[in-house]
Design an enzyme around this catalytic site. Sequence first.
Site, mmCIF file in Angstrom:
data_model
loop_
_atom_site.group_PDB
_atom_site.id
_atom_site.type_symbol
_atom_site.label_atom_id
_atom_site.label_comp_id
_atom_site.label_asym_id
_atom_site.label_seq_id
_atom_site.Cartn_x
_atom_site.Cartn_y
_atom_site.Cartn_z
ATOM 1 N N GLY A 1 37.964 32.506 44.931
ATOM 2 C CA GLY A 1 37.975 31.293 44.111
ATOM 3 C C GLY A 1 38.069 31.653 42.649
ATOM 4 N N GLU B 1 37.443 37.658 45.303
ATOM 5 C CA GLU B 1 38.901 37.596 45.102
ATOM 6 C C GLU B 1 39.131 36.451 44.126
ATOM 7 O OE1 GLU B 1 40.014 40.678 47.444
ATOM 8 O OE2 GLU B 1 41.407 39.335 46.458
ATOM 9 N N THR C 1 33.183 30.099 39.011
ATOM 10 C CA THR C 1 32.349 29.937 40.216
ATOM 11 C C THR C 1 31.763 31.274 40.638
ATOM 12 O OG1 THR C 1 33.860 28.193 40.875
ATOM 13 C CG2 THR C 1 32.337 28.989 42.559
ATOM 14 N N GLU D 1 43.797 31.186 32.941
ATOM 15 C CA GLU D 1 44.530 30.823 34.159
ATOM 16 C C GLU D 1 44.763 29.319 34.167
ATOM 17 O OE1 GLU D 1 42.502 30.940 37.999
ATOM 18 O OE2 GLU D 1 44.213 32.067 38.753
ATOM 19 N N LYS E 1 32.825 28.577 54.843
ATOM 20 C CA LYS E 1 32.649 27.371 54.036
ATOM 21 C C LYS E 1 33.938 27.089 53.269
ATOM 22 C CE LYS E 1 31.842 26.313 50.096
ATOM 23 N NZ LYS E 1 32.780 25.112 50.122
ATOM 24 N N CYS F 1 46.808 32.346 43.123
ATOM 25 C CA CYS F 1 46.184 33.407 42.333
ATOM 26 C C CYS F 1 47.236 34.449 41.958
ATOM 27 C CB CYS F 1 45.084 34.063 43.137
ATOM 28 S SG CYS F 1 45.678 34.713 44.689
HETATM 29 O O1 TXE Z 1 38.156 27.547 43.255
HETATM 30 P P1 TXE Z 1 36.615 27.192 43.057
HETATM 31 P P2 TXE Z 1 39.270 26.573 43.827
HETATM 32 C C1 TXE Z 1 41.386 31.369 42.882
HETATM 33 C C2 TXE Z 1 42.433 30.838 41.937
HETATM 34 C C3 TXE Z 1 41.683 29.763 41.203
HETATM 35 C C4 TXE Z 1 40.711 29.223 42.232
HETATM 36 C C5 TXE Z 1 41.184 27.886 42.739
HETATM 37 O O2 TXE Z 1 42.904 31.851 41.092
HETATM 38 O O3 TXE Z 1 40.967 30.331 40.132
HETATM 39 O O4 TXE Z 1 40.680 30.178 43.303
HETATM 40 O O5 TXE Z 1 40.519 27.551 43.909
HETATM 41 C C6 TXE Z 1 33.079 26.823 46.423
HETATM 42 N N1 TXE Z 1 28.309 28.239 45.156
HETATM 43 N N2 TXE Z 1 42.029 32.016 44.022
HETATM 44 O O6 TXE Z 1 39.529 25.482 42.838
HETATM 45 O O7 TXE Z 1 36.398 25.899 42.364
HETATM 46 C C7 TXE Z 1 34.059 25.687 46.495
HETATM 47 O O8 TXE Z 1 33.517 24.613 47.256
HETATM 48 C C8 TXE Z 1 29.051 28.529 46.258
HETATM 49 C C9 TXE Z 1 42.033 33.481 44.068
HETATM 50 O O9 TXE Z 1 38.912 26.176 45.227
HETATM 51 O O10 TXE Z 1 36.041 28.411 42.461
HETATM 52 C C10 TXE Z 1 35.232 26.363 47.195
HETATM 53 O O11 TXE Z 1 35.009 26.412 48.587
HETATM 54 N N3 TXE Z 1 30.303 28.061 46.470
HETATM 55 C C11 TXE Z 1 42.443 33.990 45.424
HETATM 56 C C12 TXE Z 1 35.203 27.769 46.614
HETATM 57 O O12 TXE Z 1 33.896 27.943 46.076
HETATM 58 C C13 TXE Z 1 30.842 27.280 45.492
HETATM 59 C C14 TXE Z 1 43.597 33.276 46.021
HETATM 60 C C15 TXE Z 1 36.225 27.992 45.506
HETATM 61 O O13 TXE Z 1 36.049 26.979 44.557
HETATM 62 C C16 TXE Z 1 30.150 26.956 44.309
HETATM 63 C C17 TXE Z 1 43.403 31.847 45.947
HETATM 64 C C18 TXE Z 1 28.823 27.465 44.173
HETATM 65 N N4 TXE Z 1 28.080 27.192 43.089
HETATM 66 C C19 TXE Z 1 42.688 31.254 44.923
HETATM 67 N N5 TXE Z 1 30.965 26.156 43.548
HETATM 68 C C20 TXE Z 1 42.722 35.485 45.497
HETATM 69 N N6 TXE Z 1 42.396 36.269 44.461
HETATM 70 O O14 TXE Z 1 43.192 35.943 46.526
HETATM 71 C C21 TXE Z 1 32.106 26.013 44.237
HETATM 72 N N7 TXE Z 1 32.054 26.682 45.400
#
Ligand code: TXE
Length: 492
Positions: free
Chosen positions: A237, A259, A241, A395, A185, A294
């Site tokens: 993410g 992660e 979330t 962050e 997803k 990240c």
């Molecule tokens: O994250 P979001 P984003 C982290 C980075 C930052 C974030 C940014 O540090 O904090 O990712 O990415 C889905 N139930 N990392 O803005 O908003 C959403 O659709 C299920 C760390 O995308 O948290 C998306 O597909 N799914 C990483 C995904 O979650 C849900 C490296 C992430 O969204 C949801 C890269 C729900 N309720 C970025 N709500 C590492 N540590 O390696 C949202 N989503």
Amino acid sequence: MTTSPATPLPPDTLPTGLLIAGDSAKSASGSTHQHIYPANGRPNATVEMAGATDIDRAVRSAAEAQREWISYTPERRRDLMIDLADAVRADTELLGRLNVHDFAVPILMSPGHAALAEKYIRYYAGHIDKANGSSTPVSDKFDINLIEREPYGVVGVIAPWNGPLVVIGLGVAAALAAGNAVVLKPSEYAPFTPLRFGQLCLDAGMPPGLVNVVPSGPEGGEALVRHPGIGKIHFTGGGHTAHTILAAAAHNLTPVSTELGGKSANLVFADADLDSAAQLAAFQGPLGQSGQSCACGSRILVQNSIYDRFMEKFLAMVNAAPIGDPFDPQILVGPVISQAATDRILHTIDRARTEGMGELVTGGRRLGGELAAGYYLEPTVFTDVDNRSPLAREETFGPVVSIMRFDDEDQAIALANDTTYGLNAFIQTRDLTRAHGVARRLAAGSVWINRNSDLSPQSPYGGYKHSGTGRAGGLEGLHEFQQVKNIRIAMP
Ligand code: TXE
């Protein structure tokens, strides 16, 4: 590196359908998302968004494909994953361009994401016919006692927008090698490269449904997490979330590996090579992916004795970085992901200034002129930042870094560890005895000494504290997608 700017793809060639059971499909609920290209604020394409019905169909299709996948010999699964790695390699140029359409990462770096995904796929292919369990002697000495590793069945991989191909390498490749099927997803903000990857899995000869790709926002994500047919969730993410996902996963006690974000410290010691330390701090900080990583080294700790010399070099590099069209191979810095992100980051900057969290020494504004239609922010540097301030603790996920000073190792380590995160840490010094000693005292899942955070498939990646649970990459990353069974046989 290409010399002529890579050209954007015609919008009607961008993949926009859900990929379920080998076919491109419309959302059962009719839900769509108008994908906005961050470099100009204009629609790229209208993408189908998965809802609960689509997720259920994807999970059922994956379960059927997994039964076929695990019936193959290890050698056949290995060879199919090698074919997939070859397909990704052959598709690198297109994947690189789709990645720019996804989240406007500059074309200079974008194909590197595809190359990294390929490395992980090839690495995990090699495990399939070598990964094994073990046997250990037990009290009834003639018993045979086996410890086996088995797949979960269907794994849900939830990817962020800022590196879908990297998450495909870290998560999807390991899950497949462990014998699972995957429902991937991707974020609604970065659907194109995941959908293309799903097609490459079919082209490589994998069973339809083994990798289903179902872009959606929170609604589809929630349906996936709550689905009883999901054996494990791998989430990449933000921390907020993650809380929501863990609560939803509790519904079926579904295991989740995460992660998450970071607020990583970059320690610059007096004996460091200041040119390379400044270059690393600039790119690993406000410049790389416009700080939307990240692994961003967003807190730069500088030893007092070299502070002025370092800052002169660092600010010169930050201010000289070419910003603009991510399809131009000369460009190093692109836009941030969205208008909402732009507003959030500018609010962070304005609050830091008005509340005196540090001194703004460069940047802080949205770029106008020919870039006004895009979400472009100046690389921004605050100095003398209070490590207790929100600027240092939260962050930002944008081109904003905080500079702090320190006198000695103990002070640097205390500052670096004084955070709720623990994803990465960076150390710049020529004294490798010091580097190793400091690395052992830093609370971070990955410590990079005199180098940037170049991921390698051989190494586990993941965080301490609020930066996540579990590991992706390496053998640890394979084990995340396996469950352990003990079989004990009494011999006659
Ligand atoms: O994250 P979001 P984003 C982290 C980075 C930052 C974030 C940014 O540090 O904090 O990712 O990415 C889905 N139930 N990392 O803005 O908003 C959403 O659709 C299920 C760390 O995308 O948290 C998306 O597909 N799914 C990483 C995904 O979650 C849900 C490296 C992430 O969204 C949801 C890269 C729900 N309720 C970025 N709500 C590492 N540590 O390696 C949202 N989503």
